[in-house]
Write a protein that holds these residues in place. Structure first.
Motif, PDB file in Angstrom:
ATOM      1  N   THR A 165       0.837  -1.209   0.000  1.00  0.00           N
ATOM      2  CA  THR A 165       0.000   0.000   0.000  1.00  0.00           C
ATOM      3  C   THR A 165       0.866   1.251   0.000  1.00  0.00           C
ATOM      4  O   THR A 165       0.582   2.224  -0.708  1.00  0.00           O
ATOM      5  CB  THR A 165      -0.929   0.008   1.230  1.00  0.00           C
ATOM      6  N   GLY A 166       1.917   1.231   0.796  1.00  0.00           N
ATOM      7  CA  GLY A 166       2.848   2.357   0.818  1.00  0.00           C
ATOM      8  C   GLY A 166       3.502   2.586  -0.529  1.00  0.00           C
ATOM      9  O   GLY A 166       3.681   3.732  -0.965  1.00  0.00           O
ATOM     10  N   LEU A 167       3.837   1.493  -1.225  1.00  0.00           N
ATOM     11  CA  LEU A 167       4.436   1.617  -2.553  1.00  0.00           C
ATOM     12  C   LEU A 167       3.448   2.232  -3.540  1.00  0.00           C
ATOM     13  O   LEU A 167       3.831   3.079  -4.363  1.00  0.00           O
ATOM     14  CB  LEU A 167       4.873   0.235  -3.038  1.00  0.00           C
ATOM     15  N   LEU A 168       2.197   1.822  -3.463  1.00  0.00           N
ATOM     16  CA  LEU A 168       1.168   2.380  -4.355  1.00  0.00           C
ATOM     17  C   LEU A 168       1.016   3.884  -4.138  1.00  0.00           C
ATOM     18  O   LEU A 168       1.027   4.672  -5.098  1.00  0.00           O
ATOM     19  CB  LEU A 168      -0.166   1.670  -4.081  1.00  0.00           C
ATOM     20  N   LEU A 169       0.884   4.291  -2.880  1.00  0.00           N
ATOM     21  CA  LEU A 169       0.697   5.709  -2.575  1.00  0.00           C
ATOM     22  C   LEU A 169       1.958   6.520  -2.858  1.00  0.00           C
ATOM     23  O   LEU A 169       1.869   7.674  -3.296  1.00  0.00           O
ATOM     24  CB  LEU A 169       0.282   5.864  -1.115  1.00  0.00           C
ATOM     25  N   ARG A 214      -3.682   5.667 -10.666  1.00  0.00           N
ATOM     26  CA  ARG A 214      -4.277   4.719 -11.621  1.00  0.00           C
ATOM     27  C   ARG A 214      -3.188   3.960 -12.384  1.00  0.00           C
ATOM     28  O   ARG A 214      -3.301   2.756 -12.636  1.00  0.00           O
ATOM     29  CB  ARG A 214      -5.181   5.455 -12.607  1.00  0.00           C
ATOM     30  N   GLY A 215      -2.139   4.677 -12.759  1.00  0.00           N
ATOM     31  CA  GLY A 215      -1.039   4.013 -13.447  1.00  0.00           C
ATOM     32  C   GLY A 215      -0.339   3.004 -12.560  1.00  0.00           C
ATOM     33  O   GLY A 215       0.018   1.896 -13.008  1.00  0.00           O
ATOM     34  N   ALA A 216      -0.145   3.353 -11.284  1.00  0.00           N
ATOM     35  CA  ALA A 216       0.507   2.432 -10.354  1.00  0.00           C
ATOM     36  C   ALA A 216      -0.345   1.192 -10.129  1.00  0.00           C
ATOM     37  O   ALA A 216       0.178   0.082  -9.994  1.00  0.00           O
ATOM     38  CB  ALA A 216       0.778   3.149  -9.031  1.00  0.00           C
TER      39      ALA A 216
END
Length: 314
Positions: A165-169, A214-216
């Motif tokens: 989740t941290g990587l996504l954000l 969205r891209g992530a």
């Protein structure tokens, strides 16, 4: 004649025996009839409860309250609880991600300009500050939940999930952080008012965050099992989060005390002056993004219906 008389006598005896048997049969059935009547009578006054699991397959039905019923207080309590949960999550995100993001951006800007020699108007500077923004989000998110799991003992916290989740954000924060300086430079070069620069930054960086998110999702949902692929449902929640992030980046404009200081309504709260120490400037930067996020998200918490925001726990 004798044979006929004997036959009549035998038939008479058979009928007598049949009558006796019928009488006995009726007498034996009489108690059962009375028992049935007794059971029927008692069932009219008292219902029996059976423990047969096949008979207990009743689901709870929704409760509807009349207009003038005092029982309406129950749904209000549920709504109040949902609102409190929204603000609780808002506070957690502010502490774990929004403040570290602003601090990380400002710290990386110092590194880029003073140690790496990048000018504020260069692509390298923008990428460096975007990277610092993303690192701040990633580090703050993981550190917060690791500490929470250790201190509170919350075993429901899955650090693999939180890392993803941290990587996504952080990926989305890199996009908005990279876009901030070039966007502000363009808006200020257009000689817009401070309010217009503020609003333009909110929209531009909020959009950059949304596109990055969205891209992530598209890229990371394959290798990362805890990251959802882009869907209509998470598109709606991603938009609401991006609006709040836009508010954070807009307040960050207030740290620039050189551009139209008389119009800068945030200068006294979050202005970073030339004489401000570097460390203090980083803390102020984190404070500015926190105030912007809290302001925007609190408004969303108040006006959005239940189940429509990113922080509704869906």
């Amino acid at each position: 004649m004798l044979f006929s008389t004997a036959a009549r006598s035998l038939a008479s005896r058979s009928m007598t025996v049949a009558r006796q048997q019928n009488t006995r049969l009726m007498s034996s059935m009489a108690p059962a009839d009375k028992a049935i009547q007794s059971t029927t009578s008692s069932s009219n006054t008292k219902r029996e409860i059976h423990s047969d699991p096949k008979m207990l397959q009743y689901a709870a039905q929704p409760v509807y309250y009349p207009d003038h019923s005092t029982a309406k207080e129950a749904p209000q309590e549920e709504t109040s609880s949902g609102m409190m949960d929204r603000f609780k999550v808002t506070a957690e995100v502010t502490i774990s991600k929004i403040f570290p993001a602003g601090l990380g951006w400002q710290s990386s800007s110092i590194v880029a300009e003073e140690y790496l020699g990048y000018g504020p108007d260069t692509v390298a500077f923008a990428l460096t500050t975007g990277l610092g923004d993303g690192i701040g989000v990633m580090a703050g998110h993981c550190a917060y939940f690791a500490a929470k799991k250790s201190i509170v003992g919350d075993e429901s916290i899955n650090m693999e999930r939180e890392t993803q989740t941290g990587l996504l954000l952080a990926s989305a924060a890199f996009c908005s952080g990279t876009a901030w300086q070039p966007l502000v430079d363009v808006l200020q070069a257009s000689e817009l008012s401070f309010a217009q620069v503020f609003a333009g930054t909110c929209v531009g960086c909020g959009t950059a965050f949304y596109l990055g998110l969205r891209g992530a999702r598209t890229i990371l949902s394959g290798p990362c099992r805890y990251i959802q692929e882009p869907t209509y449902e998470n598109s709606t929640t991603d938009k609401s989060l991006s609006v709040a992030i836009g508010g954070a980046t807009g307040f960050f404009v207030g740290t620039d005390t050189a551009y139209l200081p008389a119009q800068n309504f945030l200068i006294n709260a979050v202005g970073i002056h030339d004489t401000t120490p570097a460390l203090a400037g980083c803390v102020i930067a984190g404070t500015s993004t926190s105030l912007g996020f809290l302001s925007a998200q609190s408004t969303l918490n108040a006006i959005y219906p239940s189940g429509k925001l990113w922080n509704d726990g869906k």
